[in-house]
Design a protein around this motif. Structure first.
Motif, PDB file in Angstrom:
ATOM      1  N   ILE A 145       5.032   6.888   1.056  1.00  0.00           N
ATOM      2  CA  ILE A 145       5.511   5.832   1.945  1.00  0.00           C
ATOM      3  C   ILE A 145       4.865   4.522   1.499  1.00  0.00           C
TER       4      ILE A 145
ATOM      5  N   VAL B 242       5.473   6.570  11.263  1.00  0.00           N
ATOM      6  CA  VAL B 242       4.383   5.929  10.512  1.00  0.00           C
ATOM      7  C   VAL B 242       4.936   4.883   9.545  1.00  0.00           C
TER       8      VAL B 242
ATOM      9  N   GLU C 158     -10.769   4.825   4.367  1.00  0.00           N
ATOM     10  CA  GLU C 158     -10.567   5.743   3.240  1.00  0.00           C
ATOM     11  C   GLU C 158     -10.797   5.000   1.924  1.00  0.00           C
TER      12      GLU C 158
ATOM     13  N   THR D 154       2.853   1.951   7.975  1.00  0.00           N
ATOM     14  CA  THR D 154       1.989   2.980   7.367  1.00  0.00           C
ATOM     15  C   THR D 154       0.526   2.863   7.809  1.00  0.00           C
ATOM     16  N   SER D 155       0.356   2.492   9.077  1.00  0.00           N
ATOM     17  CA  SER D 155      -0.979   2.412   9.699  1.00  0.00           C
ATOM     18  C   SER D 155      -1.871   1.331   9.079  1.00  0.00           C
TER      19      SER D 155
ATOM     20  N   PHE E 206       2.160  11.071  15.116  1.00  0.00           N
ATOM     21  CA  PHE E 206       3.384  10.377  14.723  1.00  0.00           C
ATOM     22  C   PHE E 206       4.218  11.251  13.807  1.00  0.00           C
TER      23      PHE E 206
ATOM     24  N   ILE F  76      -7.292   2.136   8.133  1.00  0.00           N
ATOM     25  CA  ILE F  76      -6.007   2.446   8.769  1.00  0.00           C
ATOM     26  C   ILE F  76      -6.232   2.544  10.270  1.00  0.00           C
TER      27      ILE F  76
ATOM     28  N   GLU G 268      -9.640   1.090   2.399  1.00  0.00           N
ATOM     29  CA  GLU G 268      -8.555   0.760   3.322  1.00  0.00           C
ATOM     30  C   GLU G 268      -8.930   1.208   4.724  1.00  0.00           C
TER      31      GLU G 268
ATOM     32  N   LYS H 120       0.838  -1.198   0.000  1.00  0.00           N
ATOM     33  CA  LYS H 120       0.000   0.000   0.000  1.00  0.00           C
ATOM     34  C   LYS H 120       0.870   1.243   0.000  1.00  0.00           C
ATOM     35  N   LEU H 121       0.346   2.268  -0.586  1.00  0.00           N
ATOM     36  CA  LEU H 121       1.037   3.551  -0.573  1.00  0.00           C
ATOM     37  C   LEU H 121       0.309   4.516   0.342  1.00  0.00           C
ATOM     38  N   GLY H 122       1.060   5.378   0.980  1.00  0.00           N
ATOM     39  CA  GLY H 122       0.482   6.442   1.793  1.00  0.00           C
ATOM     40  C   GLY H 122       1.126   7.756   1.417  1.00  0.00           C
ATOM     41  N   PHE H 123       0.539   8.828   1.911  1.00  0.00           N
ATOM     42  CA  PHE H 123       1.004  10.194   1.615  1.00  0.00           C
ATOM     43  C   PHE H 123       1.034  10.450   0.107  1.00  0.00           C
TER      44      PHE H 123
END
Ligand code: 0L1
Ligand code: MG
Length: 270
Positions: free
Chosen positions: A86, A161, A113, A166-167, A156, A147, A145, A68-71
């Protein structure tokens, strides 16, 4: 506050200890203070902690089924003062079947989300600088998703994170379709903490396909393999909202819907 302030590099024992702390927070559903409150560590150490955390989950029999990707939104990057996405790992224990119940007592303070998921149909050759990840994708799907930061009050740092995978907590995938272009599609999420949340896939780096390219770069740098059959969650199309009881449904225009139903474990087992 526990632990000691470290000024030098985080050593292997500390990596293990911090991974154990995050793992216990997740398995006991008890939040923990930011690791950065007590430890001075950077992004490299954070990915090492994440890897140790995942090794613990695998030792318990979990299988990695995706990433998974975050930010991936400009707003979130600006908020964290970073320009890099991330990456975290998804395991089979995090998978919720589309339409199924999800036990809220599994989590500390879950949020949900709406996302788009890609399915990899072949291994991505990260050693090849010309590798084309788009040719390794055979389908896309609407996704939700969940989180659940293991940190108190979702407070954090960027390194925190990453260390906390990444939660990542759970995910559901809707019907797969052999679609390629998912740019600028309307996204709508209803239920769960907010009557209606609307957005667009354009919130994901302008076009979720850019998340795929960013993923290749991150996985190359971090030594994270991308395998045939794995799922890629590209990033959130709206801000996350608290996951509450009842049905939460996400609709991505032209792709379809996916839902989960938040419930409390009727046996009261935690
Ligand atoms: O999937 C995500 O975009 C979440 C990344 C971690 C940040 C958070 O927990 O809010
Ligand atoms: Mg996400």
């Amino acid at each position: 506050m526990s632990g000691s302030i470290l000024t030098g590099p985080v050593d292997a024992d500390t990596v293990e200890a911090l991974a154990a702390r995050l793992d216990t927070a997740q398995t006991s559903r008890t939040d923990t203070p930011s690791l950065a409150d007590t430890h001075d560590f950077g992004v490299d150490e954070a990915y090492a902690i994440q890897a140790a955390l995942l090794a613990r989950r695998e030792a318990r029999g979990e299988r990695i089924v995706g990433v998974k990707l975050g930010f991936t939104s400009k707003a979130k990057m600006a908020q964290m003062g970073v320009s890099d996405v991330i990456v975290g790992r998804l395991t089979d224990a995090m998978r919720v079947t589309d339409g199924d119940d999800v036990d809220l007592s599994r989590f500390i303070h879950p949020k949900v989300e709406p996302e788009v998921a890609y399915r990899l149909c072949r291994d991505v050759d990260l050693a090849d600088p010309t590798t084309d990840i788009e040719s390794c994708v055979d389908a896309v799907a609407p996704a939700l998703e969940i989180i659940d930061s293991r940190y108190r009050d979702f407070r954090f740092t960027y390194s925190d994170v990453v260390a906390d995978n990444t939660s990542a907590a759970a995910f559901a995938i809707g019907p797969w379709r052999p679609v390629r272009d998912v740019s600028n599609r309307a996204v709508r999420m209803v239920g769960s903490g907010a009557a209606e949340v609307v957005g667009s896939t354009a919130a994901v780096l302008g076009d979720p396909v850019r998340a795929l390219h960013a993923l290749v770069d991150m996985c190359r740098r971090r030594g994270i393999p991308l395998r045939a059959g794995q799922v890629v969650l590209a990033g959130a199309a709206t801000a996350a909202v608290p996951l509450t009881g009842g049905v939460t449904c996400c609709d991505v225009a032209g792709l379809g819907t996916v839902s989960v139903r938040g419930v409390r474990d009727v046996r009261g087992v935690r």
